[in-house]
Structure formats: C-alpha cells, structure tokens
Design an enzyme around this catalytic site. Structure first.
Site, PDB file in Angstrom:
ATOM      1  N   ARG A 118      61.022  55.454  50.959  1.00  0.00           N
ATOM      2  CA  ARG A 118      61.582  54.206  51.528  1.00  0.00           C
ATOM      3  C   ARG A 118      60.572  53.402  52.353  1.00  0.00           C
ATOM      4  NH1 ARG A 118      66.188  57.587  52.646  1.00  0.00           N
ATOM      5  NH2 ARG A 118      67.695  57.346  50.970  1.00  0.00           N
ATOM      6  N   LYS A 140      53.421  40.087  48.955  1.00  0.00           N
ATOM      7  CA  LYS A 140      54.099  40.129  47.655  1.00  0.00           C
ATOM      8  C   LYS A 140      53.532  41.314  46.885  1.00  0.00           C
ATOM      9  CE  LYS A 140      55.419  35.349  46.670  1.00  0.00           C
ATOM     10  NZ  LYS A 140      55.195  34.192  45.780  1.00  0.00           N
ATOM     11  N   GLU A 182      41.805  29.607  42.968  1.00  0.00           N
ATOM     12  CA  GLU A 182      42.770  29.760  44.078  1.00  0.00           C
ATOM     13  C   GLU A 182      42.183  29.167  45.366  1.00  0.00           C
ATOM     14  OE1 GLU A 182      45.804  30.695  43.589  1.00  0.00           O
ATOM     15  OE2 GLU A 182      45.854  32.039  41.860  1.00  0.00           O
ATOM     16  N   LYS A 224      46.754  30.630  54.164  1.00  0.00           N
ATOM     17  CA  LYS A 224      47.831  31.454  53.601  1.00  0.00           C
ATOM     18  C   LYS A 224      48.621  32.142  54.711  1.00  0.00           C
ATOM     19  CE  LYS A 224      49.537  34.444  50.146  1.00  0.00           C
ATOM     20  NZ  LYS A 224      49.406  35.107  48.876  1.00  0.00           N
ATOM     21  N   GLU A 234      59.538  33.036  50.808  1.00  0.00           N
ATOM     22  CA  GLU A 234      59.487  31.895  49.883  1.00  0.00           C
ATOM     23  C   GLU A 234      60.826  31.179  49.715  1.00  0.00           C
ATOM     24  OE1 GLU A 234      56.674  32.325  46.618  1.00  0.00           O
ATOM     25  OE2 GLU A 234      57.948  31.045  45.406  1.00  0.00           O
ATOM     26  N   ARG A 238      56.389  28.247  51.276  1.00  0.00           N
ATOM     27  CA  ARG A 238      55.530  29.193  50.543  1.00  0.00           C
ATOM     28  C   ARG A 238      55.425  28.831  49.058  1.00  0.00           C
ATOM     29  NH1 ARG A 238      54.850  35.767  51.218  1.00  0.00           N
ATOM     30  NH2 ARG A 238      53.232  35.943  49.620  1.00  0.00           N
ATOM     31  N   ASN A 242      52.234  27.862  44.875  1.00  0.00           N
ATOM     32  CA  ASN A 242      52.312  27.926  43.420  1.00  0.00           C
ATOM     33  C   ASN A 242      51.789  26.660  42.742  1.00  0.00           C
ATOM     34  OD1 ASN A 242      53.539  30.546  43.032  1.00  0.00           O
ATOM     35  ND2 ASN A 242      55.284  29.672  44.113  1.00  0.00           N
ATOM     36  N   HIS A 245      50.583  26.697  39.176  1.00  0.00           N
ATOM     37  CA  HIS A 245      50.984  27.976  38.595  1.00  0.00           C
ATOM     38  C   HIS A 245      52.047  27.829  37.498  1.00  0.00           C
ATOM     39  CE1 HIS A 245      48.612  29.602  41.797  1.00  0.00           C
ATOM     40  NE2 HIS A 245      48.953  30.845  41.538  1.00  0.00           N
ATOM     41  N   HIS A 249      51.115  29.612  34.338  1.00  0.00           N
ATOM     42  CA  HIS A 249      51.851  30.772  33.821  1.00  0.00           C
ATOM     43  C   HIS A 249      52.234  30.579  32.366  1.00  0.00           C
ATOM     44  CE1 HIS A 249      53.168  32.303  38.042  1.00  0.00           C
ATOM     45  NE2 HIS A 249      52.047  32.879  37.637  1.00  0.00           N
ATOM     46  N   HIS A 262      44.092  34.694  35.188  1.00  0.00           N
ATOM     47  CA  HIS A 262      45.096  33.959  35.968  1.00  0.00           C
ATOM     48  C   HIS A 262      44.484  32.703  36.612  1.00  0.00           C
ATOM     49  CE1 HIS A 262      48.481  33.308  38.648  1.00  0.00           C
ATOM     50  NE2 HIS A 262      47.680  33.381  39.694  1.00  0.00           N
TER      51      HIS A 262
HETATM   52  P1  NAD Z   1      42.135  42.491  38.783  1.00  0.00           P
HETATM   53  O1  NAD Z   1      42.697  43.325  39.847  1.00  0.00           O
HETATM   54  O2  NAD Z   1      42.471  42.864  37.376  1.00  0.00           O
HETATM   55  O3  NAD Z   1      40.556  42.450  38.940  1.00  0.00           O
HETATM   56  C1  NAD Z   1      39.797  41.725  38.004  1.00  0.00           C
HETATM   57  C2  NAD Z   1      38.719  42.606  37.342  1.00  0.00           C
HETATM   58  O4  NAD Z   1      37.657  42.800  38.279  1.00  0.00           O
HETATM   59  C3  NAD Z   1      39.197  43.983  36.954  1.00  0.00           C
HETATM   60  O5  NAD Z   1      38.558  44.391  35.776  1.00  0.00           O
HETATM   61  C4  NAD Z   1      38.713  44.851  38.123  1.00  0.00           C
HETATM   62  O6  NAD Z   1      38.577  46.199  37.805  1.00  0.00           O
HETATM   63  C5  NAD Z   1      37.398  44.204  38.420  1.00  0.00           C
HETATM   64  N1  NAD Z   1      36.890  44.351  39.785  1.00  0.00           N
HETATM   65  C6  NAD Z   1      37.591  44.315  40.938  1.00  0.00           C
HETATM   66  N2  NAD Z   1      36.766  44.306  41.980  1.00  0.00           N
HETATM   67  C7  NAD Z   1      35.504  44.380  41.502  1.00  0.00           C
HETATM   68  C8  NAD Z   1      34.226  44.397  42.088  1.00  0.00           C
HETATM   69  N3  NAD Z   1      34.066  44.274  43.396  1.00  0.00           N
HETATM   70  N4  NAD Z   1      33.161  44.508  41.287  1.00  0.00           N
HETATM   71  C9  NAD Z   1      33.307  44.584  39.930  1.00  0.00           C
HETATM   72  N5  NAD Z   1      34.493  44.533  39.301  1.00  0.00           N
HETATM   73  C10 NAD Z   1      35.580  44.423  40.095  1.00  0.00           C
HETATM   74  O7  NAD Z   1      42.562  40.952  38.932  1.00  0.00           O
HETATM   75  P2  NAD Z   1      42.659  39.980  40.189  1.00  0.00           P
HETATM   76  O8  NAD Z   1      42.244  38.668  39.674  1.00  0.00           O
HETATM   77  O9  NAD Z   1      42.005  40.531  41.387  1.00  0.00           O
HETATM   78  O10 NAD Z   1      44.210  39.957  40.486  1.00  0.00           O
HETATM   79  C11 NAD Z   1      45.132  39.510  39.521  1.00  0.00           C
HETATM   80  C12 NAD Z   1      46.467  40.132  39.839  1.00  0.00           C
HETATM   81  O11 NAD Z   1      46.870  39.688  41.132  1.00  0.00           O
HETATM   82  C13 NAD Z   1      47.571  39.741  38.878  1.00  0.00           C
HETATM   83  O12 NAD Z   1      48.312  40.895  38.534  1.00  0.00           O
HETATM   84  C14 NAD Z   1      48.427  38.781  39.674  1.00  0.00           C
HETATM   85  O13 NAD Z   1      49.780  38.828  39.289  1.00  0.00           O
HETATM   86  C15 NAD Z   1      48.225  39.296  41.062  1.00  0.00           C
HETATM   87  N6  NAD Z   1      48.444  38.300  42.134  1.00  0.00           N
HETATM   88  C16 NAD Z   1      49.240  38.650  43.147  1.00  0.00           C
HETATM   89  C17 NAD Z   1      49.445  37.776  44.192  1.00  0.00           C
HETATM   90  C18 NAD Z   1      50.279  38.196  45.356  1.00  0.00           C
HETATM   91  O14 NAD Z   1      50.567  37.360  46.220  1.00  0.00           O
HETATM   92  N7  NAD Z   1      50.632  39.456  45.458  1.00  0.00           N
HETATM   93  C19 NAD Z   1      48.805  36.533  44.205  1.00  0.00           C
HETATM   94  C20 NAD Z   1      47.980  36.199  43.142  1.00  0.00           C
HETATM   95  C21 NAD Z   1      47.795  37.100  42.099  1.00  0.00           C
HETATM   96  N1  GLY Z   2      50.350  33.809  45.556  1.00  0.00           N
HETATM   97  C1  GLY Z   2      51.492  33.102  46.018  1.00  0.00           C
HETATM   98  C2  GLY Z   2      52.127  33.697  47.209  1.00  0.00           C
HETATM   99  O1  GLY Z   2      51.640  34.661  47.762  1.00  0.00           O
HETATM  100  O2  GLY Z   2      53.145  33.241  47.617  1.00  0.00           O
END
Ligand code: NAD
Ligand code: GLY
Length: 364
Positions: A118, A140, A182, A224, A234, A238, A242, A245, A249, A262
């Site tokens: 939990r 998130k 971003e 942020k 949100e 918030r 997007n 986005h 998306h 992305h």
């Molecule tokens: P990711 O985590 O897949 O990383 C991108 C690539 O870079 C991967 O292959 C990873 O292994 C590699 N990598 C990471 N750090 C590295 C480093 N220092 N050196 C070499 N390689 C490295 O992708 P991302 O772009 O970081 O994140 C995308 C994800 O984030 C999506 O799933 C998306 O939905 C999510 N997201 C979440 C939020 C939120 O608010 N929670 C906001 C935006 C995106």
């Molecule tokens: N990435 C959008 C949010 O965190 O709300």
C-alpha cells in the site's frame, strides 16, 4: 548544487541538480529511512550507473531489479515481476525503491512503490533529459495496457529527485533532442523569457555545456513544480503541460509506440498547436515561425508523417484522457509564454491544420 522544492504539504520533496550526484553518498542516504533499498533499472542504464549508486548506498542492504530496456517493458507483467521479487526478498514497508533510468523506469518504479504493501518510499534518479525535466517530477506513475498507454497508474510522489547532469553524457543524441521538445514546451506554455533564453543558448545546449544545462533543467523543474503544487491531480492548470501532446499522442499511437520518440511527436504536436492557434487568431504567424525554428534547431520533426490522414489523427484524439463531453480538448498557446484550454475547435479547423502540417511525400 541547485535545489528546489515541490510544495505539496506533507508530500513535499526536493529536486537536487548537479554533476556527480550519483556518488554523493551523504546526500542520497538522507532520504532513505530504513535499512533496505531496491534499485530498479534497465539493461542499458544499469551497466553505466548501477555500480556507482551501489557504492554510494553501501551502508544499506541493496537489492536490484534489472528490467529489459524499452517502452514495451512498462507493463503489468514487469510490475508483477517487481512485486514478486520484493515479496520473495522479504522487503517491508520501510524499504525504499530507487528508480534509476529514464521515464519508463521511473513510471513503473513509482507505480510499484505506490502499490507495494500500500505504498513505500521511492526516490527518482532520472537519467534522460526528458525524465529530468518532466517525468521524474510531479508524481504521475503508470504502466501501459494493450488498450492504452499509461492507463494503469497512480499519483504518487517521490521522496526526492536527484538529477545528475553527468548522466546526459552517455545519452544518445536522438534521446537528448526528444527531451529538448519538453524543454521548449515549458517556454511556449509558461515563460517567454525562457523561450528567448533557449534561442540565445541553443549552441551551448547542443554542446552540453554543464552550467547551461543545469540552468535549463532547473528552470524546467521550477515551472513544473509550480504547476504541480497548484494542481497535483490535473483538475485544471496541470493540463497545460500537455501542450502538443494531443496531436503527438495520435502520431505515437498510429505509428506504434517507439517508431517516433515521445518528444519527437510532441515537437510536431507543438507546431500543430501553434499553427492552429494562429488559424484561430490567438497568436500571429511570427510566433509559429519562432516555435518551428527552435524545434528545428534541435533536429526535431515539424511535420506529421505522410502515412497519417486527418481521420487517423481525429480517431486517436477522440480517445484522449483530457476530453470532456465528447469534445476534443486542446491546449493552445495564446502567446509564446502562455496557453489555455480549448474545447470548441471545429473538425474543419482541425482538418486544416493537420493537412497543412503533414508531409506530402513519405519520408526517405
Ligand atoms: P526511456 O526511459 O525509454 O529512456 C530512453 C532511452 O534512453 C532508453 O533506451 C534508456 O535505456 C536510455 N537511457 C536512459 N538513460 C540513459 C543514459 N544516461 N545514457 C544512455 N542511455 C540512457 O524514455 P524517456 O524518454 O526517458 O521516458 C519516456 C517515458 O516517460 C514514457 O513511458 C512516457 O509515458 C513517460 N512520461 C511520463 C511522464 C510523467 O509525468 N510521469 C511525463 C512524460 C513522459
Ligand atoms: N507530463 C505531464 C504531467 O506531468 O502532468
């Protein structure tokens, strides 16, 4: 070191930004209450940084879970794998999960932390630019379902975020550029001065000048943090995060997640949002040109792929989580540095902007 705070009453937490943080044993240890830590990472990031973190946390009993790289791993199967591993290893409520990686790792680890017994503590150590300026901040957390991205998750805040600028050295150029989408988004939606600063400092950013990157990342996190503090779940402002986005998306979903990153899809989505705002008389053509130019500076796409039709876009946009009463909800700039929510864009206006910003020939 730069430090800022996400102010959420008893769930407030710091974001620390500096070079060499992975080795800062004293600082990292301050945020771990119990004796046990479970680091979650992937098979690309772990070989680069896991050993350093383990050394820094050597005063704790450290356990690790290394998942396969990629968006496809952000699923319920791996979530269950994390749960099973932690139960088998006898982790209790006083264990801390440390997410070491990009947004994929952070989202899954945060959701695991929210659910395990939990809710247990977790710490974000984001290693991509995108995760440093966006996903590690704001709580998130989610995994994907075959029927939709991020469809199973929770709002669950970390205890601290550590942004080690040195991790960007190993980040592939395409991933760095995706993170810049971003970064640019924050300028367009919230801060004209920052947008202009990005234009002025574009070369230093491309050269990964540490001082400039530190300032840039701190500024994004501050914007942020401010928005999240006002609207954690949100229900209002918030949603501005997007920007770009909804169009983005649609591109990701239509092409299959991973075909475009992305950030690449968000970049094109931001150009579409800016052009639509211009078509609606909210901003002038100069604003669209400036946004497009800054995006192109970082070699991000500004046109949707030729394979996508207006109907493809609209089909995906209709499923967006933000929509209300069946209307497509869009975030549009009203000037560079300010945006608003619009629910009344017509199909004709949408079709016009999509058509004008879609490649006419398939990319070679
Ligand atoms: P990711 O985590 O897949 O990383 C991108 C690539 O870079 C991967 O292959 C990873 O292994 C590699 N990598 C990471 N750090 C590295 C480093 N220092 N050196 C070499 N390689 C490295 O992708 P991302 O772009 O970081 O994140 C995308 C994800 O984030 C999506 O799933 C998306 O939905 C999510 N997201 C979440 C939020 C939120 O608010 N929670 C906001 C935006 C995106
Ligand atoms: N990435 C959008 C949010 O965190 O709300």
């Amino acid at each position: 070191m730069a430090s800022l705070n996400v102010s959420l009453d008893e769930r407030s937490y710091p974001i620390h930004i500096d070079s060499g943080l992975l080795s800062d044993s004293n600082l990292l240890s301050q945020y771990i209450r119990g004796k046990r830590v479970c680091i979650i990472s992937n098979d690309v990031v772990a070989p680069l940084y896991l050993a350093t973190i383990k050394t820094s946390l050597c005063q704790f009993e450290v356990d690790e879970i290394i998942l396969e790289d990629g968006e496809a791993s952000k699923n319920l199967t791996n979530f269950e794998k994390v749960m099973a591993h932690m139960l088998e290893k006898g982790h209790g409520r006083d264990s801390t999960i440390v997410a070491l990686g990009g947004g994929v790792t952070g989202d899954l680890s945060g959701f695991a932390a929210a659910c395990y017994q939990r809710g247990i503590d977790f710490i974000q150590i984001p290693t991509t630019l995108l995760s440093q300026v966006d996903s590690s901040v704001g709580g998130k957390t989610a995994v994907n379902h075959p029927l939709g991205k991020n469809m199973i998750g929770a709002f669950y805040q970390p205890k601290a975020v550590f942004i080690d600028l040195d991790t960007l050295i190993t980040l592939p150029a395409r991933e760095f550029a995706a993170g810049m989408a971003e970064v640019i988004k924050y300028g367009v939606l919230a801060d004209r001065e920052f947008f202009d600063w990005l234009l002025t400092n574009k070369q230093a950013i491309k050269d990964k000048d540490t001082a400039v990157l530190a300032k840039m990342i701190e500024h994004c996190c501050a914007i942020k943090a401010d928005i999240v503090a006002k609207d954690e779940k949100e229900s209002g402002v918030r949603a501005h995060l997007n920007l770009g986005h909804t169009f983005g998306h649609a591109i990701e979903a239509e092409l299959g997640y991973g075909a475009w990153l992305h950030g690449e899809a968000v970049a094109t989505g931001m150009v579409m949002a800016s052009q639509l705002a211009c078509d609606l008389g909210l901003v002038d053509e100069t604003a669209v040109t400036l946004v497009t130019q800054l995006i192109e500076e970082f070699e991000l796409p500004v046109l949707a792929p030729a394979s996508m039709s207006v109907e493809d876009f609209v089909r995906h946009m209709r499923r967006d989580k933000k929509n209300l009463n069946g209307n497509i909800r869009l975030i549009l700039p009203v000037k560079i540095g300010q945006c608003d929510i619009f629910d009344d864009v017509t199909q004709t206006q949408l079709a016009q902007v999509i058509t004008s910003l879609t490649e006419t020939q398939p990319a070679k």
